[in-house]
Design a protein around this motif. Structure first.
Motif, short mmCIF file in Angstrom:
data_model
loop_
_atom_site.label_atom_id
_atom_site.label_comp_id
_atom_site.label_asym_id
_atom_site.label_seq_id
_atom_site.Cartn_x
_atom_site.Cartn_y
_atom_site.Cartn_z
N GLU A 92 0.82 -1.21 0.00
CA GLU A 92 0.00 0.00 0.00
C GLU A 92 0.86 1.26 0.00
O GLU A 92 2.01 1.24 0.43
CB GLU A 92 -0.92 -0.01 1.22
CG GLU A 92 -1.90 -1.18 1.26
CD GLU A 92 -2.75 -1.30 0.01
OE1 GLU A 92 -3.21 -0.26 -0.52
OE2 GLU A 92 -2.96 -2.43 -0.46
N GLU A 93 0.25 2.37 -0.45
CA GLU A 93 0.93 3.66 -0.41
C GLU A 93 1.35 3.95 1.03
O GLU A 93 0.59 3.70 1.96
CB GLU A 93 0.00 4.75 -0.92
CG GLU A 93 0.61 6.13 -0.88
CD GLU A 93 -0.30 7.19 -1.48
OE1 GLU A 93 -0.75 8.06 -0.71
OE2 GLU A 93 -0.57 7.13 -2.70
N ALA A 94 2.56 4.46 1.19
CA ALA A 94 3.06 4.74 2.53
C ALA A 94 4.18 5.78 2.48
O ALA A 94 4.69 6.11 1.42
CB ALA A 94 3.57 3.44 3.17
N GLU A 95 4.54 6.25 3.66
CA GLU A 95 5.66 7.18 3.82
C GLU A 95 6.92 6.36 4.09
O GLU A 95 6.90 5.44 4.92
CB GLU A 95 5.41 8.10 5.02
CG GLU A 95 4.13 8.89 4.94
CD GLU A 95 4.32 10.21 4.21
OE1 GLU A 95 5.41 10.79 4.31
OE2 GLU A 95 3.37 10.65 3.56
N TYR A 96 8.00 6.72 3.39
CA TYR A 96 9.26 6.00 3.54
C TYR A 96 10.41 6.97 3.76
O TYR A 96 10.46 8.03 3.15
CB TYR A 96 9.57 5.17 2.29
CG TYR A 96 8.68 3.97 2.11
CD1 TYR A 96 9.03 2.74 2.64
CD2 TYR A 96 7.48 4.07 1.41
CE1 TYR A 96 8.20 1.62 2.47
CE2 TYR A 96 6.66 2.97 1.24
CZ TYR A 96 7.02 1.75 1.78
OH TYR A 96 6.21 0.66 1.62
N GLU A 97 11.34 6.56 4.61
CA GLU A 97 12.61 7.27 4.77
C GLU A 97 13.60 6.55 3.86
O GLU A 97 13.72 5.32 3.90
CB GLU A 97 13.07 7.20 6.22
CG GLU A 97 14.38 7.88 6.48
CD GLU A 97 14.25 9.34 6.90
OE1 GLU A 97 15.22 10.07 6.71
OE2 GLU A 97 13.18 9.73 7.41
N LYS A 98 14.29 7.33 3.02
CA LYS A 98 15.23 6.74 2.06
C LYS A 98 16.66 6.79 2.59
O LYS A 98 17.10 7.81 3.08
CB LYS A 98 15.15 7.47 0.72
CG LYS A 98 16.08 6.92 -0.33
CD LYS A 98 15.97 7.71 -1.62
CE LYS A 98 16.96 7.22 -2.66
NZ LYS A 98 16.92 8.02 -3.89
N PHE A 99 17.35 5.67 2.45
CA PHE A 99 18.76 5.56 2.77
C PHE A 99 19.47 5.06 1.51
O PHE A 99 18.85 4.39 0.68
CB PHE A 99 19.00 4.56 3.91
CG PHE A 99 18.40 5.00 5.21
CD1 PHE A 99 19.16 5.63 6.16
CD2 PHE A 99 17.05 4.77 5.47
CE1 PHE A 99 18.60 6.04 7.37
CE2 PHE A 99 16.48 5.18 6.66
CZ PHE A 99 17.26 5.82 7.61
N VAL A 100 20.75 5.37 1.38
CA VAL A 100 21.51 4.88 0.23
C VAL A 100 22.77 4.19 0.74
O VAL A 100 23.57 4.79 1.45
CB VAL A 100 21.89 6.02 -0.74
CG1 VAL A 100 22.69 5.47 -1.91
CG2 VAL A 100 20.65 6.76 -1.23
N ALA A 101 22.89 2.91 0.39
CA ALA A 101 24.11 2.15 0.72
C ALA A 101 25.04 2.26 -0.47
O ALA A 101 24.62 2.03 -1.61
CB ALA A 101 23.76 0.69 1.01
N LYS A 102 26.30 2.64 -0.22
CA LYS A 102 27.27 2.79 -1.30
C LYS A 102 28.52 1.99 -1.00
O LYS A 102 28.97 1.95 0.14
CB LYS A 102 27.68 4.27 -1.46
CG LYS A 102 26.56 5.18 -1.89
CD LYS A 102 27.06 6.61 -2.02
CE LYS A 102 25.91 7.54 -2.40
NZ LYS A 102 26.33 8.92 -2.53
N GLY A 103 29.06 1.35 -2.06
CA GLY A 103 30.30 0.60 -1.89
C GLY A 103 30.26 -0.72 -2.60
O GLY A 103 29.57 -0.89 -3.60
N ASP A 104 30.98 -1.68 -2.03
CA ASP A 104 31.11 -3.02 -2.61
C ASP A 104 30.05 -3.93 -2.00
O ASP A 104 30.07 -4.20 -0.80
CB ASP A 104 32.52 -3.55 -2.32
CG ASP A 104 32.83 -4.86 -3.02
OD1 ASP A 104 31.89 -5.62 -3.32
OD2 ASP A 104 34.02 -5.12 -3.26
N ILE A 105 29.14 -4.39 -2.85
CA ILE A 105 28.05 -5.27 -2.37
C ILE A 105 28.62 -6.49 -1.66
O ILE A 105 28.11 -6.92 -0.64
CB ILE A 105 27.12 -5.69 -3.54
CG1 ILE A 105 26.26 -4.49 -3.94
CG2 ILE A 105 26.27 -6.89 -3.16
CD1 ILE A 105 25.32 -4.74 -5.10
#
Length: 152
Positions: A92-105
């Motif tokens: 369902e539609e919702a509010e989300y806080e976005k984070f970004v992981a960067k680097g070597d998976i």
């Protein structure tokens, strides 16, 4: 990164019920990824928008310390055709806080970002959280993975 409203969406893929207790998810989720890649699941998903991968954490028993379901798949137009052995779910539609992981998976950069999230004071809803593996995640040595956490 800021809160954003994300409209309702559907995902079809494969899933596993797991828990972070005793490191169980550290075995179950990589096994799910291995199965997904080895069996070419992306190619078998009907009605998908593109090949962007979504790893969704949902059906939380309580919070991140209790059992939950992980679905690995693609965003689709609808759930009218779910292949055998796969699952489909609407979020369902919702509010989300976005984070970004960067680097070597392969060096655990996504898990490291999750550790920060677990240790934060975010007011989470535990409805559905998800990772998006799009264009910027194509080079695993220098990847960017968006993580969206459902918040109140």
């Amino acid at each position: 990164m800021g809160i954003q409203k994300i409209k309702s969406f559907c995902v079809i893929g494969i899933s596993v019920r797991t828990t972070n207790e005793n490191g169980q998810a550290g075995q179950d989720i990589p096994a799910l990824w291995n199965k997904f890649m080895a069996e070419g699941i992306t190619e078998k998903i009907p009605n998908k928008f593109d090949d962007t991968l979504f790893c969704v954490y949902t059906d939380y028993e309580k919070d991140h310390t209790k059992p939950y379901t992980t679905i690995l798949g693609c965003k689709v137009e609808n759930l009218s055709n779910i292949p055998n052995g796969m699952v489909g779910k609407t979020f369902e539609e919702a509010e989300y806080e976005k984070f970004v992981a960067k680097g070597d998976i392969f060096q655990g950069m996504v898990f490291d970002e999750w550790t920060k999230i677990w240790n934060s004071d975010l007011d989470r809803t535990y409805t559905a959280d998800f990772e998006v593996y799009g264009e910027k995640a194509q080079n695993p040595k220098n990847a960017e993975v968006d993580i969206f956490i459902a918040v109140k």
